[in-house]
Design an enzyme around this catalytic site. Structure first.
Site, PDB file in Angstrom:
ATOM      1  N   ASP A 170      -0.471   4.371   0.821  1.00 16.21           N
ATOM      2  CA  ASP A 170      -0.899   5.347   1.823  1.00 16.21           C
ATOM      3  C   ASP A 170      -0.112   5.121   3.110  1.00 16.21           C
ATOM      4  O   ASP A 170       0.416   4.032   3.351  1.00 16.21           O
ATOM      5  CB  ASP A 170      -2.404   5.261   2.069  1.00 16.21           C
TER       6      ASP A 170
ATOM      7  N   GLU B 241      -5.131   1.616   3.196  1.00 16.04           N
ATOM      8  CA  GLU B 241      -5.000   0.527   4.168  1.00 16.04           C
ATOM      9  C   GLU B 241      -4.925   1.047   5.592  1.00 16.04           C
ATOM     10  O   GLU B 241      -5.525   0.482   6.508  1.00 16.04           O
ATOM     11  CB  GLU B 241      -3.762  -0.309   3.839  1.00 16.04           C
ATOM     12  N   GLU B 242      -4.206   2.136   5.791  1.00 15.98           N
ATOM     13  CA  GLU B 242      -4.000   2.640   7.145  1.00 15.98           C
ATOM     14  C   GLU B 242      -5.276   3.215   7.761  1.00 15.98           C
ATOM     15  O   GLU B 242      -5.385   3.313   8.983  1.00 15.98           O
ATOM     16  CB  GLU B 242      -2.905   3.717   7.157  1.00 15.98           C
TER      17      GLU B 242
ATOM     18  N   ASP C 274       6.582   0.978   5.911  1.00 18.89           N
ATOM     19  CA  ASP C 274       5.152   0.665   5.929  1.00 18.89           C
ATOM     20  C   ASP C 274       4.374   1.668   5.106  1.00 18.89           C
ATOM     21  O   ASP C 274       3.906   2.657   5.633  1.00 18.89           O
ATOM     22  CB  ASP C 274       4.675   0.659   7.392  1.00 18.89           C
TER      23      ASP C 274
ATOM     24  N   HIS D 111       4.397   3.493  12.276  1.00 14.28           N
ATOM     25  CA  HIS D 111       3.310   4.247  12.917  1.00 14.28           C
ATOM     26  C   HIS D 111       3.821   5.222  13.972  1.00 14.28           C
ATOM     27  O   HIS D 111       3.026   6.011  14.498  1.00 14.28           O
ATOM     28  CB  HIS D 111       2.243   3.334  13.546  1.00 14.28           C
TER      29      HIS D 111
ATOM     30  N   HIS E 279       0.847  -1.196   0.000  1.00 12.28           N
ATOM     31  CA  HIS E 279       0.000   0.000   0.000  1.00 12.28           C
ATOM     32  C   HIS E 279       0.878   1.241   0.000  1.00 12.28           C
ATOM     33  O   HIS E 279       1.958   1.254   0.592  1.00 12.28           O
ATOM     34  CB  HIS E 279      -0.988   0.014   1.176  1.00 12.28           C
TER      35      HIS E 279
END
Length: 451
Positions: free
Chosen positions: A92, A156-157, A123, A423, A90
């Site tokens: 995003d 996705e996030e 990520d 994150h 992903h």
């Protein structure tokens, strides 16, 4: 590094990989368009689409998914009769949180102490680059031996389910014999790992109202019901004294039977402050891979700076509940909402709203594709044996794909090892991990094509 010619090719491509990841990280592609411009995500999607066209992909398309974001799709044909492999990542990213907490700007890829720092570096923009590296290495060493479909998700996030719903509405689009999800990672740097399970998740927003408006705390405090105090009580009811999650109706006694996570290692990886205890009971692996876990993601209330002496009339919070394999996310959502509503004190008005949900996932690690991946990872990591671990995070698409294509084998690999700090502030990727995992993916595709 493995002596295989593929490894030499990947090594020669690493400067290009860094340049491309620099370009990708520069896009502020947070799929929350109240915080970041939609144009940033659209630019990142177009970058991925252009990269696929450059690599010879056909049918490249920007898919407008039902949540208002775009996923990027492309198809690279392989030899006649070859199996089809779907590669996922992903583009995003999570918001950077406190930009002042970053040692270097979050949207500028910066090399420091042997790692590349930037939001999305691991990520999962790094996962997109990993897929591209693997395919380029194969093309330079005899060609790509399988049909490849590549899908890069755009939300996705956010957990808003756009790609899941799109896939359900177009069930043939992502059909494949094997699916490689490049959004997981090794248990630690240098230890090749596949992810065997993912926790599901639900997001619930709770609001508590007690008064028609804020009141002077000197005149009314002590008798007027304080909405913020009521919310604090509700949130506190979600944890036992030792910090274990206690949502009424949800079992919290799961046991993880596989690879274990030593307390000391977890403390180091999580950067727990000296003297602060870990929460919960059971092994660390039990707590983060096999049991539900609640987290308060945010609270709407007055900030300390500028606060006035007032009794608050309303307050709200956003709550995340991670759900282990074997527990239905929809039932967990019902339990969480019922718990919040039943624990609200003083007859206060309470409303709850589900804002996101995804089911947990368990892979079949005995399949032929896993055997091919085990051999590929071992070769890429100089003989290190592949390990299988859980992952506390959620990738809701995995369950959608498993339901749509029950015969497909699903493997989860990636770049999200503990030092990556995904994150969090100062997210980074290890270039050595990017190189080795790209080699492993390429070797896997070669082995899988003949398995």
């Amino acid at each position: 590094m493995s002596p295989h010619p593929v490894a030499a090719t990947v090594a020669s491509l690493m400067p290009r990989a860094k340049a491309e990841l620099t370009e990708l990280v520069a896009f502020r592609s947070v799929a929350d368009f109240e915080q970041y411009p939609r144009s940033e995500s659209e630019a990142a999607a177009n970058w991925v689409a252009d990269a696929l066209r450059t690599e010879g992909f056909e049918d490249v398309a920007l898919l407008d998914t039902p949540d208002g974001t775009q996923s990027v799709y492309g198809y690279l044909p392989g030899p006649e009769g070859a199996p089809t492999v779907l590669l996922y990542a992903h583009y995003d990213v999570q918001p950077p949180l406190d930009e002042a907490g970053w040692a270097t700007p979050p949207f500028e890829l910066t090399e420091r102490d042997g790692r590349w720092y930037g939001r999305g570096s691991a990520d999962c923009k790094g996962g997109i680059v990993m897929h591209l590296l693997a395919l380029r290495a194969l093309k330079a060493n005899g060609g790509v031996p399988v049909h490849v479909k590549l899908i890069a998700e755009g939300s996705e996030e956010q957990g808003t389910g756009g790609l899941e719903r799109y896939a359900e509405e177009h069930p043939d689009l992502l059909r494949a014999d094997t699916i490689v999800v490049g959004d997981a990672g090794n248990f630690r740097v240098g230890l090749p790992t596949v992810t065997a399970t993912l926790r599901g998740m639900t997001l619930v927003r709770v609001r508590i109202d007690t008064l028609e408006g804020n009141l002077h705390s000197g005149q009314f405090g002590g008798a007027a019901p304080d909405a913020l105090a009521a919310l604090v009580r509700v949130l506190d009811s979600l944890r036992a004294e030792d910090g274990s999650t206690t949502v009424e109706g949800l079992a919290a006694d799961g046991v993880w039977e596989g690879l274990q996570y030593a307390d000391a290692d977890f403390r180091k990886d999580a950067k727990v402050l000296d003297g602060v205890e870990l929460i919960g009971r059971g092994s660390v692996a039990d707590r983060i891979w096999a049991r539900p876990a609640v987290t308060v993601l945010g609270i709407d209330c007055p900030p300390v700076v500028g606060a006035t002496p007032s009794v608050q009339a309303s307050a709200r919070a956003l709550i995340s509940l991670r759900v282990p394999p074997g527990m239905d996310a929809a039932e967990a959502t019902k339990a969480l909402r019922a718990h919040l509503e039943s624990r609200t004190p003083w007859g206060a008005r309470v409303t709850t709203e589900q804002t996101g949900q995804g089911q947990a996932f368990r892979a079949d690690t005995t399949s032929p594709a896993y055997e091919a991946m085990a051999a590929a990872l071992s070769e890429a990591y100089d003989g290190e044996k592949m390990q299988a671990s859980g992952m506390g995070g959620s990738i809701p698409l995995c369950n959608t794909l498993a339901a749509l294509y029950p015969e497909a084998e699903i493997l989860l690999i990636g770049l999200n090892e503990p030092e990556a700090q995904i994150h969090a502030v100062n997210e980074s990727v290890s270039p050595e991990e990017l190189e080795r995992m790209s080699v492993a993916e390429a070797l896997f595709l070669k082995r899988y094509a003949t398995s």
